[in-house]
Design an enzyme around this catalytic site. Sequence first.
Site, PDB file in Angstrom:
ATOM      1  N   CYS A  71       0.485   0.333  15.520  1.00 35.99           N
ATOM      2  CA  CYS A  71      -0.054  -0.869  16.169  1.00 35.99           C
ATOM      3  C   CYS A  71       0.882  -1.288  17.308  1.00 35.99           C
ATOM      4  CB  CYS A  71      -0.220  -1.998  15.150  1.00 35.99           C
ATOM      5  SG  CYS A  71       1.322  -2.830  14.716  1.00 35.99           S
ATOM      6  N   ASN A 127       3.338   0.028   4.185  1.00 37.29           N
ATOM      7  CA  ASN A 127       2.943  -1.338   4.551  1.00 37.29           C
ATOM      8  C   ASN A 127       2.998  -2.243   3.323  1.00 37.29           C
ATOM      9  OD1 ASN A 127       0.696   0.266   3.769  1.00 37.29           O
ATOM     10  ND2 ASN A 127      -0.751  -1.040   4.839  1.00 37.29           N
ATOM     11  N   ILE A 128       3.394  -3.472   3.572  1.00 39.94           N
ATOM     12  CA  ILE A 128       3.581  -4.472   2.510  1.00 39.94           C
ATOM     13  C   ILE A 128       2.823  -5.723   2.938  1.00 39.94           C
ATOM     14  CG2 ILE A 128       5.269  -5.793   1.186  1.00 39.94           C
ATOM     15  CD1 ILE A 128       7.388  -3.637   2.082  1.00 39.94           C
ATOM     16  N   GLU A 129       1.702  -5.968   2.294  1.00 37.97           N
ATOM     17  CA  GLU A 129       0.851  -7.083   2.713  1.00 37.97           C
ATOM     18  C   GLU A 129       1.270  -8.380   2.022  1.00 37.97           C
ATOM     19  OE1 GLU A 129      -3.206  -5.671   2.281  1.00 37.97           O
ATOM     20  OE2 GLU A 129      -2.959  -4.470   4.110  1.00 37.97           O
ATOM     21  N   GLU A 181       5.669   1.384   9.580  1.00 44.03           N
ATOM     22  CA  GLU A 181       6.660   1.826  10.572  1.00 44.03           C
ATOM     23  C   GLU A 181       7.842   0.867  10.608  1.00 44.03           C
ATOM     24  OE1 GLU A 181       3.434   1.368  10.848  1.00 44.03           O
ATOM     25  OE2 GLU A 181       2.599   2.328  12.624  1.00 44.03           O
ATOM     26  N   CYS A 200       4.387  -2.512  16.304  1.00 41.53           N
ATOM     27  CA  CYS A 200       5.246  -1.406  15.867  1.00 41.53           C
ATOM     28  C   CYS A 200       5.678  -0.538  17.039  1.00 41.53           C
ATOM     29  CB  CYS A 200       4.538  -0.574  14.801  1.00 41.53           C
ATOM     30  SG  CYS A 200       4.450  -1.459  13.229  1.00 41.53           S
ATOM     31  N   CYS A 204       4.162  -3.770   8.572  1.00 46.74           N
ATOM     32  CA  CYS A 204       3.607  -2.413   8.697  1.00 46.74           C
ATOM     33  C   CYS A 204       4.596  -1.368   8.174  1.00 46.74           C
ATOM     34  CB  CYS A 204       3.313  -2.098  10.154  1.00 46.74           C
ATOM     35  SG  CYS A 204       1.930  -2.991  10.863  1.00 46.74           S
TER      36      CYS A 204
END
Length: 131
Positions: A86, A42-44, A55, A89, A53
């Site tokens: 989620c 995940n890359i916020e 995935e 995803c 996310c």
Amino acid sequence: MKYDNLIVKAIEAREKAYVPYSHFKVGAALITEDDSIYTGCNIENCSYGATNCAERTAIFKAVSEGYRKIKAIAIVGDEKNYTAPCGICRQVISEFADKDIDIIIVKDKDNYKIKKMNEILPDSFTKDNLL
Ligand code: THU
């Protein structure tokens, strides 16, 4: 187990997570039709809605390399819980997956649950709806 390697790759990918806001690291690893493995984390973003996310990172990496079908995907969040994909995803996985592929929901190296795509996203909106 046939997914041991995929699970290890998802756990390794989790280490790359960029999570300064939630501090919740997620890793994913998928297998393509020709048995290549793609991983993601995940890359916020400070604009929270721009977060990607794990995935979707893995899927977008594979699709951008020309793949259109995945055979299985493993997802791992923290080691205290099973982290399931989620809703967004699930929809993105289903675009590139048959209904019966395995979704491996991992707690740690030795604890995982295997679900079918169709179980986690039943009665889904598909490309057939657009015909
Ligand atoms: N997250 C994922 O990477 N995959 C999921 O399926 C659930 C949520 C991430 C997004 C965000 O960086 C963090 O987990 C907390 O929501």
